[in-house]
Design a protein around this motif. Structure first.
Motif, mmCIF file in Angstrom:
data_model
loop_
_atom_site.group_PDB
_atom_site.id
_atom_site.type_symbol
_atom_site.label_atom_id
_atom_site.label_comp_id
_atom_site.label_asym_id
_atom_site.label_seq_id
_atom_site.Cartn_x
_atom_site.Cartn_y
_atom_site.Cartn_z
ATOM 1 N N ASN A 54 13.035 36.510 11.397
ATOM 2 C CA ASN A 54 12.303 37.337 12.187
ATOM 3 C C ASN A 54 12.673 38.761 11.734
ATOM 4 O OD1 ASN A 54 10.242 38.335 13.716
ATOM 5 N ND2 ASN A 54 11.685 38.410 15.401
ATOM 6 N N GLN A 55 11.345 39.332 10.826
ATOM 7 C CA GLN A 55 11.769 40.804 10.452
ATOM 8 C C GLN A 55 10.733 41.547 11.090
ATOM 9 O OE1 GLN A 55 13.634 40.051 5.941
ATOM 10 N NE2 GLN A 55 11.845 41.569 6.221
ATOM 11 N N ASN A 56 11.098 41.920 12.429
ATOM 12 C CA ASN A 56 10.145 42.782 13.268
ATOM 13 C C ASN A 56 10.688 44.176 13.259
ATOM 14 O OD1 ASN A 56 8.859 43.811 15.474
ATOM 15 N ND2 ASN A 56 8.055 41.839 16.094
ATOM 16 N N LYS A 57 10.369 45.101 12.591
ATOM 17 C CA LYS A 57 11.041 46.452 12.585
ATOM 18 C C LYS A 57 10.985 47.038 13.962
ATOM 19 C CE LYS A 57 10.535 47.666 7.935
ATOM 20 N NZ LYS A 57 10.012 48.694 6.974
ATOM 21 N N GLU A 58 9.903 46.984 14.632
ATOM 22 C CA GLU A 58 9.904 47.623 16.122
ATOM 23 C C GLU A 58 10.806 47.017 17.161
ATOM 24 O OE1 GLU A 58 5.910 49.067 17.467
ATOM 25 O OE2 GLU A 58 5.142 47.663 16.160
ATOM 26 N N LEU A 59 10.917 45.654 17.029
ATOM 27 C CA LEU A 59 11.455 44.955 18.157
ATOM 28 C C LEU A 59 13.369 45.525 17.581
ATOM 29 C CD1 LEU A 59 10.260 41.511 18.601
ATOM 30 C CD2 LEU A 59 10.283 43.433 20.191
ATOM 31 N N TRP A 60 13.411 45.438 16.273
ATOM 32 C CA TRP A 60 14.845 45.623 15.976
ATOM 33 C C TRP A 60 15.176 47.093 16.282
ATOM 34 C CZ3 TRP A 60 19.210 43.651 14.848
ATOM 35 C CH2 TRP A 60 20.210 44.169 14.068
ATOM 36 N N MET A 61 14.144 47.932 16.113
ATOM 37 C CA MET A 61 14.537 49.426 16.417
ATOM 38 C C MET A 61 15.002 49.656 17.835
ATOM 39 S SD MET A 61 11.952 52.709 16.132
ATOM 40 C CE MET A 61 10.960 51.888 17.385
ATOM 41 N N TRP A 62 14.216 49.035 18.685
ATOM 42 C CA TRP A 62 14.570 49.216 19.928
ATOM 43 C C TRP A 62 15.904 48.486 20.418
ATOM 44 C CZ3 TRP A 62 9.098 46.701 21.430
ATOM 45 C CH2 TRP A 62 8.034 47.659 20.937
ATOM 46 N N TYR A 63 16.200 47.140 19.827
ATOM 47 C CA TYR A 63 17.449 46.519 19.975
ATOM 48 C C TYR A 63 18.468 47.555 19.544
ATOM 49 C CZ TYR A 63 21.253 43.214 19.418
ATOM 50 O OH TYR A 63 22.576 42.723 19.440
ATOM 51 N N TRP A 64 18.282 48.054 18.176
ATOM 52 C CA TRP A 64 19.403 48.989 18.069
ATOM 53 C C TRP A 64 19.839 49.953 18.606
ATOM 54 C CZ3 TRP A 64 19.265 54.116 15.696
ATOM 55 C CH2 TRP A 64 20.417 54.425 14.948
ATOM 56 N N LEU A 65 18.736 50.832 19.056
ATOM 57 C CA LEU A 65 19.001 51.874 20.056
ATOM 58 C C LEU A 65 19.554 51.322 21.469
ATOM 59 C CD1 LEU A 65 15.595 53.723 19.788
ATOM 60 C CD2 LEU A 65 17.754 54.536 19.009
ATOM 61 N N LYS A 66 19.213 50.132 21.849
ATOM 62 C CA LYS A 66 19.887 49.840 23.175
ATOM 63 C C LYS A 66 21.421 49.417 22.863
ATOM 64 C CE LYS A 66 19.623 48.630 27.564
ATOM 65 N NZ LYS A 66 19.350 49.732 28.181
ATOM 66 N N ARG A 67 21.785 48.818 21.687
ATOM 67 C CA ARG A 67 23.124 48.301 21.285
ATOM 68 C C ARG A 67 23.782 49.512 21.200
ATOM 69 N NH1 ARG A 67 23.963 45.323 15.484
ATOM 70 N NH2 ARG A 67 23.328 47.610 15.045
ATOM 71 N N ASN A 68 23.289 50.804 20.571
ATOM 72 C CA ASN A 68 24.209 51.937 20.597
ATOM 73 C C ASN A 68 24.509 52.431 22.021
ATOM 74 O OD1 ASN A 68 24.677 52.784 17.534
ATOM 75 N ND2 ASN A 68 22.706 51.849 17.566
ATOM 76 N N GLU A 69 23.596 52.436 22.706
ATOM 77 C CA GLU A 69 23.690 52.987 24.218
ATOM 78 C C GLU A 69 24.788 51.892 24.813
ATOM 79 O OE1 GLU A 69 21.200 52.977 28.396
ATOM 80 O OE2 GLU A 69 20.335 52.712 26.518
ATOM 81 N N VAL A 70 24.510 50.814 24.845
ATOM 82 C CA VAL A 70 25.743 49.908 25.492
ATOM 83 C C VAL A 70 27.028 50.221 24.901
ATOM 84 C CG1 VAL A 70 26.327 47.587 25.734
ATOM 85 C CG2 VAL A 70 23.914 48.211 26.147
ATOM 86 N N ALA A 71 27.052 50.266 23.674
ATOM 87 C CA ALA A 71 28.320 50.754 23.057
ATOM 88 C C ALA A 71 28.848 51.772 23.369
ATOM 89 C CB ALA A 71 28.145 50.685 21.600
ATOM 90 N N LYS A 72 28.244 53.037 23.580
ATOM 91 C CA LYS A 72 28.668 54.396 24.013
ATOM 92 C C LYS A 72 29.085 54.085 25.555
ATOM 93 C CE LYS A 72 26.015 57.136 21.026
ATOM 94 N NZ LYS A 72 27.266 57.435 20.328
ATOM 95 N N ARG A 73 28.805 53.302 26.264
ATOM 96 C CA ARG A 73 29.288 53.033 27.547
ATOM 97 C C ARG A 73 30.508 52.319 27.667
ATOM 98 N NH1 ARG A 73 23.704 52.225 29.289
ATOM 99 N NH2 ARG A 73 24.190 49.899 29.553
ATOM 100 N N ASN A 74 30.892 51.849 26.493
ATOM 101 C CA ASN A 74 32.039 50.782 26.507
ATOM 102 C C ASN A 74 32.948 50.991 25.209
ATOM 103 O OD1 ASN A 74 31.278 48.325 28.704
ATOM 104 N ND2 ASN A 74 29.354 48.820 27.557
#
Length: 388
Positions: A248-268
């Motif tokens: 599944n190559q869905n650029k929009e979904l991946w962009m949202w996931y990438w941003l959320k992953r970075n946000e969670v990483a910064k908290r941890n």
């Protein structure tokens, strides 16, 4: 007088000739049915007179003289002629009856043919009516399917628009939160890190160039990518048979996931705790997930560890959540950002509190199930088609 049962003659032979003629008529009248005699008064009268003369002649009869051979031969000839005429009449009557019977049989045959033709026409009319009803019902079903398809497409478009609006809002909030978080980190540690930018978004290594925002591509059987996904899937379901694997190559979904992953990483402390987990659902739900992502709003409120989006640590766990009785099933192989994992319980609508005013990022138990409460903490990376 001469009768058919013996040779007798009246004493008065002056009227022999007339008697012979009367005898012939008498013999004919005697062969006719009673109703025919009643229709002909002359024959009836003659027959009555002949019966009287026969009675008188029997009482006063004398045997014909042997010398009178001429009269006897004549009478015998007349008798034979009468018998022949009677036989001819009987033959004609039999022929008439035979023809009548043949005509009746032919008429019955024609009637049967006509009835068969009418039955065939009736059956054909019934068949035509049945076909017409089937065509009408099929057209109605077709119209119903088209209407349902239009309604489904309209609903999906509405959900997609709503999801896009919500996503845009969340992206803006995430970018702002990341900026604020970076500023706080910089102040706290003196470490200055570059801000997140969508231009810096990194896509999975197996992705290929695409023109559309969303494409679904088959993974080549036997490739490194195939083996990586298939081995994880078959590890706990060795008897299953994989038909195909889609990327599944869905650029929009991946962009949202990438941003959320970075946000969670910064908290941890830059540890997103990303895992590859499995997700099972109804067969008709996968297209929605692949296009618009997961949606915690439709989560089961009776979930064992919360009302969120569930993922299995292995394929065997998620296989139990796949609905329907289909020969070929589907299962999602996803990237899930778990972050700091807390303990779940029924009725949770968000991660539990840590106790210091902050929240866990997810709930679950290692080796079993995990639940996230944010749509963008998971990305549906592969669809596995399998049986067993």
């Amino acid at each position: 007088f001469l009768c058919g049962r013996g040779s007798y003659m009246s004493e008065d032979d002056l009227f022999v000739k007339e008697q012979i003629e009367l005898y012939r008529k008498f013999e004919m009248a005697r062969q006719l049915p009673l109703e025919d005699l009643e229709e002909d008064e002359n024959l009836e009268a003659q027959a009555e007179a002949l019966r009287y003369w026969e009675l008188q002649n029997r009482n006063n009869a004398i045997v014909i003289d042997d010398d009178d051979d001429e009269d006897a031969d004549l009478m015998l000839a007349l008798k034979l002629q009468a018998e022949e005429e009677e036989a001819e009449r009987q033959r004609k009557e039999d022929e008439r009856r035979r023809l009548e019977n043949e005509d009746s049989e032919f008429a019955r045959h024609l009637q049967q043919q006509e009835q068969s033709s009418l039955d065939a026409q009736r059956r054909a009319a019934e068949q035509d009516a049945l076909v017409a009803r089937m065509l009408v019902e099929e057209e109605k079903r077709k119209m119903d399917r088209e209407r349902e398809q239009r309604e489904w497409e309209a609903t999906m478009e509405l959900l997609k628009n709503e999801a896009k609006i919500e996503a845009d809002t969340q992206i803006a909030e995430l970018l702002q939160a990341n900026e604020e978080l970076q500023e706080q980190l910089s102040k706290a540690s003196g470490f200055v890190e570059s801000k997140l930018s969508l231009a810096e978004c990194e896509y999975p290594r197996f992705w290929v160039a695409q023109h559309d925002p969303f494409v679904s591509l088959d993974v080549r059987r036997g490739s490194e990518e195939w083996n990586e996904v298939a081995n994880q899937f078959l590890q706990h379901m060795p008897a299953a048979k994989i038909q195909r694997i889609e990327r599944n190559q869905n650029k929009e979904l991946w962009m949202w996931y990438w941003l959320k992953r970075n946000e969670v990483a910064k908290r941890n402390r830059n540890q997103p705790n990303e895992m590859r987990l499995f997700h099972g659902s109804r067969n008709n739900a996968y297209d929605i997930i692949l296009h618009t992502g997961f949606d915690h709003r439709v989560a089961n409120m009776g979930g064992a560890i919360g009302a969120g989006i569930y993922f299995g640590a292995n394929s065997s766990i998620s296989n139990g959540y796949i609905g329907g009785n289909h020969k070929w099933k589907k299962m999602l192989y996803c990237r899930v950002t778990l972050g700091d994992v807390g303990e779940g319980k029924p009725g949770l609508r968000r991660p539990p509190e840590k106790g210091n005013g902050s929240l866990y990022d997810s709930v679950g138990a290692p080796g079993s199930m995990f639940v996230v409460f944010d749509n963008y903490q998971a990305f549906p990376e592969y669809v596995i088609h399998y049986s067993g």
